[in-house]
Motif scaffolding. Sequence first.
Motif, mmCIF file in Angstrom:
data_model
loop_
_atom_site.group_PDB
_atom_site.id
_atom_site.type_symbol
_atom_site.label_atom_id
_atom_site.label_comp_id
_atom_site.label_asym_id
_atom_site.label_seq_id
_atom_site.Cartn_x
_atom_site.Cartn_y
_atom_site.Cartn_z
ATOM 1 N N THR C 237 37.123 38.020 33.495
ATOM 2 C CA THR C 237 36.450 38.775 34.551
ATOM 3 C C THR C 237 37.209 40.024 34.967
ATOM 4 O OG1 THR C 237 37.536 37.394 36.205
ATOM 5 C CG2 THR C 237 35.326 36.755 35.556
ATOM 6 N N GLU C 238 38.464 40.136 34.561
ATOM 7 C CA GLU C 238 39.298 41.214 35.070
ATOM 8 C C GLU C 238 39.376 42.351 34.053
ATOM 9 O OE1 GLU C 238 43.146 39.736 36.456
ATOM 10 O OE2 GLU C 238 43.987 41.503 35.526
ATOM 11 N N PRO C 239 38.956 43.541 34.426
ATOM 12 C CA PRO C 239 39.029 44.634 33.456
ATOM 13 C C PRO C 239 40.476 44.977 33.126
ATOM 14 C CG PRO C 239 38.446 45.466 35.638
ATOM 15 C CD PRO C 239 38.514 43.976 35.735
ATOM 16 N N PRO C 240 40.784 45.506 31.939
ATOM 17 C CA PRO C 240 39.858 45.696 30.822
ATOM 18 C C PRO C 240 39.598 44.388 30.091
ATOM 19 C CG PRO C 240 42.053 46.402 30.207
ATOM 20 C CD PRO C 240 42.149 45.986 31.627
ATOM 21 N N ILE C 241 38.338 44.116 29.800
ATOM 22 C CA ILE C 241 37.998 42.867 29.124
ATOM 23 C C ILE C 241 38.230 43.021 27.624
ATOM 24 C CG2 ILE C 241 36.096 41.319 28.539
ATOM 25 C CD1 ILE C 241 35.076 42.015 31.442
ATOM 26 N N GLN C 242 39.183 42.259 27.118
ATOM 27 C CA GLN C 242 39.564 42.335 25.705
ATOM 28 C C GLN C 242 39.372 40.960 25.084
ATOM 29 O OE1 GLN C 242 41.499 44.910 24.019
ATOM 30 N NE2 GLN C 242 41.495 46.385 25.683
ATOM 31 N N TYR C 243 38.413 40.864 24.163
ATOM 32 C CA TYR C 243 38.136 39.558 23.562
ATOM 33 C C TYR C 243 39.361 39.008 22.836
ATOM 34 C CZ TYR C 243 33.209 40.225 24.629
ATOM 35 O OH TYR C 243 32.025 40.415 25.273
ATOM 36 N N GLY C 244 40.136 39.901 22.214
ATOM 37 C CA GLY C 244 41.329 39.449 21.511
ATOM 38 C C GLY C 244 42.286 38.731 22.456
ATOM 39 N N HIS C 245 42.486 39.312 23.635
ATOM 40 C CA HIS C 245 43.362 38.675 24.625
ATOM 41 C C HIS C 245 42.783 37.340 25.073
ATOM 42 C CE1 HIS C 245 45.100 42.837 25.962
ATOM 43 N NE2 HIS C 245 45.275 42.586 24.680
ATOM 44 N N ILE C 246 41.472 37.333 25.316
ATOM 45 C CA ILE C 246 40.831 36.113 25.793
ATOM 46 C C ILE C 246 40.989 34.997 24.770
ATOM 47 C CG2 ILE C 246 38.591 35.078 26.331
ATOM 48 C CD1 ILE C 246 37.805 37.894 27.450
ATOM 49 N N LEU C 247 40.754 35.337 23.504
ATOM 50 C CA LEU C 247 40.845 34.308 22.461
ATOM 51 C C LEU C 247 42.283 33.831 22.291
ATOM 52 C CD1 LEU C 247 38.338 35.862 19.944
ATOM 53 C CD2 LEU C 247 38.138 33.626 21.023
ATOM 54 N N ALA C 248 43.225 34.754 22.361
ATOM 55 C CA ALA C 248 44.627 34.339 22.249
ATOM 56 C C ALA C 248 44.984 33.401 23.398
ATOM 57 C CB ALA C 248 45.536 35.567 22.261
ATOM 58 N N ALA C 249 44.532 33.750 24.605
ATOM 59 C CA ALA C 249 44.809 32.880 25.750
ATOM 60 C C ALA C 249 44.137 31.529 25.567
ATOM 61 C CB ALA C 249 44.322 33.539 27.044
ATOM 62 N N ALA C 250 42.941 31.530 24.974
ATOM 63 C CA ALA C 250 42.234 30.273 24.736
ATOM 64 C C ALA C 250 43.018 29.393 23.775
ATOM 65 C CB ALA C 250 40.833 30.548 24.194
ATOM 66 N N VAL C 251 43.580 30.011 22.740
ATOM 67 C CA VAL C 251 44.385 29.238 21.789
ATOM 68 C C VAL C 251 45.616 28.670 22.494
ATOM 69 C CG1 VAL C 251 45.776 29.356 19.698
ATOM 70 C CG2 VAL C 251 43.580 30.520 19.788
ATOM 71 N N ILE C 252 46.286 29.522 23.255
ATOM 72 C CA ILE C 252 47.481 29.068 23.985
ATOM 73 C C ILE C 252 47.115 27.902 24.904
ATOM 74 C CG2 ILE C 252 49.231 29.716 25.686
ATOM 75 C CD1 ILE C 252 49.003 32.598 24.642
ATOM 76 N N ALA C 253 45.968 28.039 25.592
ATOM 77 C CA ALA C 253 45.569 27.016 26.558
ATOM 78 C C ALA C 253 45.203 25.705 25.875
ATOM 79 C CB ALA C 253 44.380 27.513 27.387
ATOM 80 N N THR C 254 44.868 25.770 24.591
ATOM 81 C CA THR C 254 44.452 24.556 23.896
ATOM 82 C C THR C 254 45.640 23.783 23.312
ATOM 83 O OG1 THR C 254 42.401 25.694 23.347
ATOM 84 C CG2 THR C 254 42.855 23.692 22.135
ATOM 85 N N LEU C 255 46.707 24.523 22.981
ATOM 86 C CA LEU C 255 47.829 23.894 22.271
ATOM 87 C C LEU C 255 48.441 22.677 22.982
ATOM 88 C CD1 LEU C 255 49.634 26.939 20.646
ATOM 89 C CD2 LEU C 255 48.281 25.143 19.549
ATOM 90 N N PRO C 256 48.723 22.746 24.287
ATOM 91 C CA PRO C 256 49.349 21.582 24.917
ATOM 92 C C PRO C 256 48.515 20.314 24.784
ATOM 93 C CG PRO C 256 49.442 23.466 26.376
ATOM 94 C CD PRO C 256 48.574 23.858 25.232
ATOM 95 N N VAL C 257 47.195 20.452 24.860
ATOM 96 C CA VAL C 257 46.341 19.269 24.751
ATOM 97 C C VAL C 257 46.423 18.695 23.342
ATOM 98 C CG1 VAL C 257 44.084 18.345 25.312
ATOM 99 C CG2 VAL C 257 44.818 20.494 26.311
ATOM 100 N N VAL C 258 46.446 19.570 22.359
ATOM 101 C CA VAL C 258 46.590 19.116 20.981
ATOM 102 C C VAL C 258 47.880 18.321 20.840
ATOM 103 C CG1 VAL C 258 46.847 19.860 18.589
ATOM 104 C CG2 VAL C 258 45.292 21.082 20.102
ATOM 105 N N LEU C 259 48.933 18.848 21.447
ATOM 106 C CA LEU C 259 50.238 18.208 21.364
ATOM 107 C C LEU C 259 50.212 16.823 22.015
ATOM 108 C CD1 LEU C 259 52.838 19.439 20.180
ATOM 109 C CD2 LEU C 259 53.630 19.678 22.537
#
Lengths: 421, 301, 278
Positions: C237-259
Amino acid sequence: MKISQQFRLFLTVFGLLGFGIFLSGCGSAESGETLRVWAHQGQEAENQAMREIVASFNEAHAIAGIRAEIEFFPDHQYSERIAAGAAAGDLPDIMDLDGPTLARYVDAGLLAPLDDDFSEAELADFLPTIIAQGTIDDRLYALGAFDSALVLYYDREILAAAGVTPPNEDRPWTWDEFLAACATLKEAGVDPVSLHMDESADEWYTYAFSPVIWSAGGSLMDPDTGRIEGVLNAPENIEALRQWQQLFALDYADNSPVEPNPFGLGKTAMDWSGHWMARSHLEAKREALGAAPLPVVGEHRAAASGSWAWAMLSTSDRPDVAAKFLRWVVSTENGIVPIVRANGAVPARRSAFEAFPEYEEIPYRLFKRQLTEHGRPRPQTPHYPALTRNFAEALRDIANGADPAETLTRAATQAQAVADR
Amino acid sequence: MKNVRVTAKRLPETWTAWGFLAPALVLLGLFVLWPTLRALFWSFTDADLLRPQQDQSRGMANYSVLLNDPRFRQAFFNTALFALMVVPVQTVFSFFLALWVNRPEPYWRWLRTVFFVPVVVSLPVLAILWTLLYQPVRGEEMGLINALITGIGLPGQRWLRDPTLALPALAFMSVWQGAGFQMLIFLAGLQNLNAETLEAARIDGAGPLQRLRYVILPSMKNSIIFVVTATLILSFRLFAQPYLMTGGGPDGRTRSLIQFIYETTFQDRNLGLASAGVILFLFIVAFLTLMQRLAGKEEKS
Amino acid sequence: MSRGGKRLAGWIASGLVALFFLLPLIWMVHASFRPENRIFAGGFFGVLDFSDLHVGNYPAAWRRASMGRAMVVSLTQAAGIIGIGLLVNSLAAYAFARMDFRGKNPLFALVVALIILPVEVLAVPLFLTARDLGLTGGMAPTMGALILPFAAKAFNIYFLRQHFLSLPMELEEAARVDGASTFRIYWNIALPSIRPALATVIVLDVLTHWSDFIWPLIVCTREETRTVQIGLANLFTEPPIQYGHILAAAVIATLPVVLVFRLAQRHMVASQSNVGIK
């Protein structure tokens, strides 16, 4: 170590950790000496500038023993946070609010009027849009450090290559002229205009496309009676949105863009967008960047305005200190100039424009002119969230091909139903 | 040996039991029961989120307003439709996945893990990821789903923008995410399946369908009831996906019950009406759960 | 069909289904390494294009979403819920499974009924309760608000009770004859015996609360108390909206659960047999 032992160790450690956190939570108390300030979270540079403004305020008032502490909340969390805070009696002394939400908080009795804290001469220095946005029932409740502006950016080179005469800074395109320009561009193989329609219906829709309705002489709500039904879906509004719908029906604009900034990348010829894109567009286009007022459906010129503005909480137990802080953040030198440097918005006071030589140039010149001559805030009603939600959803659906009359009437009925409760 | 426990001291055991129960009961009472009672109380008032402690009684008015509100009805209808799509599809799909991968070799164990992987994706990540996957066709650029279906020659769709496709699109995504988890539960249920009975049925000449109907399904009844109940309850809790992906649109066709309650609370600040929505929501879910259990019992008798 | 042909068909089919489950995630990871203007490039086979990958999105996402701090908050929340939750829920479950006391059946029915109450609809009254208990404001109270309401969980009590019930009595009774206290029996014998069930509860709790969205939105009022999901939503929601950043953050946010899942997986395997609700 056996696995079962590991497990019990694990349990014990986390159990203790958890209870420790709980106990430490019970022990700590908030210090009541500082002025609490809430603000929306903008871009990084803007937050940093805001922190520096608070720091300079604290420095200037250190002798008086006054200290302000600021907390930032992202947009999507902010109104929830205020609502939860109000319900829990946990509100700051001063906060910034998005213009159209002001009436809701005034209606709930959360805000204190500011009339006595500013002289008429001082208020005359503010843009008329700032005063209009902050005034409810003839009392002033909020003052912003900056305002927003919405224009039609265009790329002179792309327009010239397609043989389109650019719109005039003094006289906006009529809707027919706008559609004709789009048609020519389309024939030339260029995507005509980006409107930044993303998937969810949010405030952008109301902000960006209310001017279409205003230009046809319509309103979203009767300002005197607060009536929505019959006003939002008035015939002139329906007709205006029928015109607007042409943009999507004829595929001049994308109603579900993948790319956030196609204009900057040279993928579209024009950009229906706000002051916040001015810097990056100037960088990308330099001399080729042009800007004009938004095209109008009817005779009426009205420019979108409205932004975040500072308000004092009626629950504050140190209103005098809060007023000092408010004066600081909307003062030209201490508040407006540093924040506008950071976020590129339009300064809220005429005296601040001197600090920004770019206001002699396009597109900035146009921002100032629009706000001083044609600015119009969105409707002031305690039920604004219901109004904007229904209107924005209607816009999105109309862009998607829904019938304007039917869609707008349903939006009006539903918003009215919420207002009547 | 058996009667040692019976003769164990009764009274101290009562005290011990309450001691064991106390922490959980206190927490549940404070953080689950008490908030529910508060919501119940508000549902009869005109409670305003921004004006606490000024509530006037409205009797049952909130409930009648709610039942006549087209947005509430639509939200209920959407949520029910979502559950109707997700529950059968996900249950059947994950059931057959479980039957299929219920083999001991490492390859199938590995496959099980693969099927489970989407479960670890959190809802906000899921919502953001699938918003991008569902991106419509725009020239050369498009989301993965449209790339796939245009790749096999079908026309691209505007998944989240099309009033008839948006809710199924959200349902599809939920099945993708949840199937692996339900599969694990079915796999657990399959451990109870008597291999000899199954083999005997096979020797008696029972075909795959007959084995499924007469041997597998009866022994899996508890797992099936559990999966259906859990999926139903989770489906009714639909919120983050429409909230982040579609904003409830298009035409309000993806607005869920919880989203309605959320908007009524925080945007319309009508805590009274929203609380009535909460109570109705709880009644609906309780009713569905009860139906499940009754259906389960009936089959038993 | 020959035996070999059947096997081959099975492999192909399973490969396709595996692809169905994995492809969106592969796309997410792959796109998170692509430059912003190439996220959607290449259509369906874009995921096979490795020519323009770079890691730049990751540091940007980490910084913009304050991931480091958010991870600490989210992990502490998960640890707190698991730690307190395992203790109080297993205690209650053991009481319901092994002890006789007045009012046991109606009380247990009440607890089972609480399973259906979802926190998301109760956010406002819950927030007022948290406020009344002093769980709002700074870091420590906010952690309390993130943890305590979710520690005791009706479903977990129910689930663990089923597992305690399925344990043979002999060991516990022998210990009782030896004079062990009830708590010692619970702690030394019963609890370690349901380890797989505890592992399952841990995974379920992590999955549930790692997804928490509404509640942190309301209670995490300070920047330093924001959870991973809030940080992620901010990028959206916070400009500038960068899909690359969002996806990278999504990957980071998923890793601990995988672990967490990887760690708990081997403990979980045996646990599922008692899951059925009666």
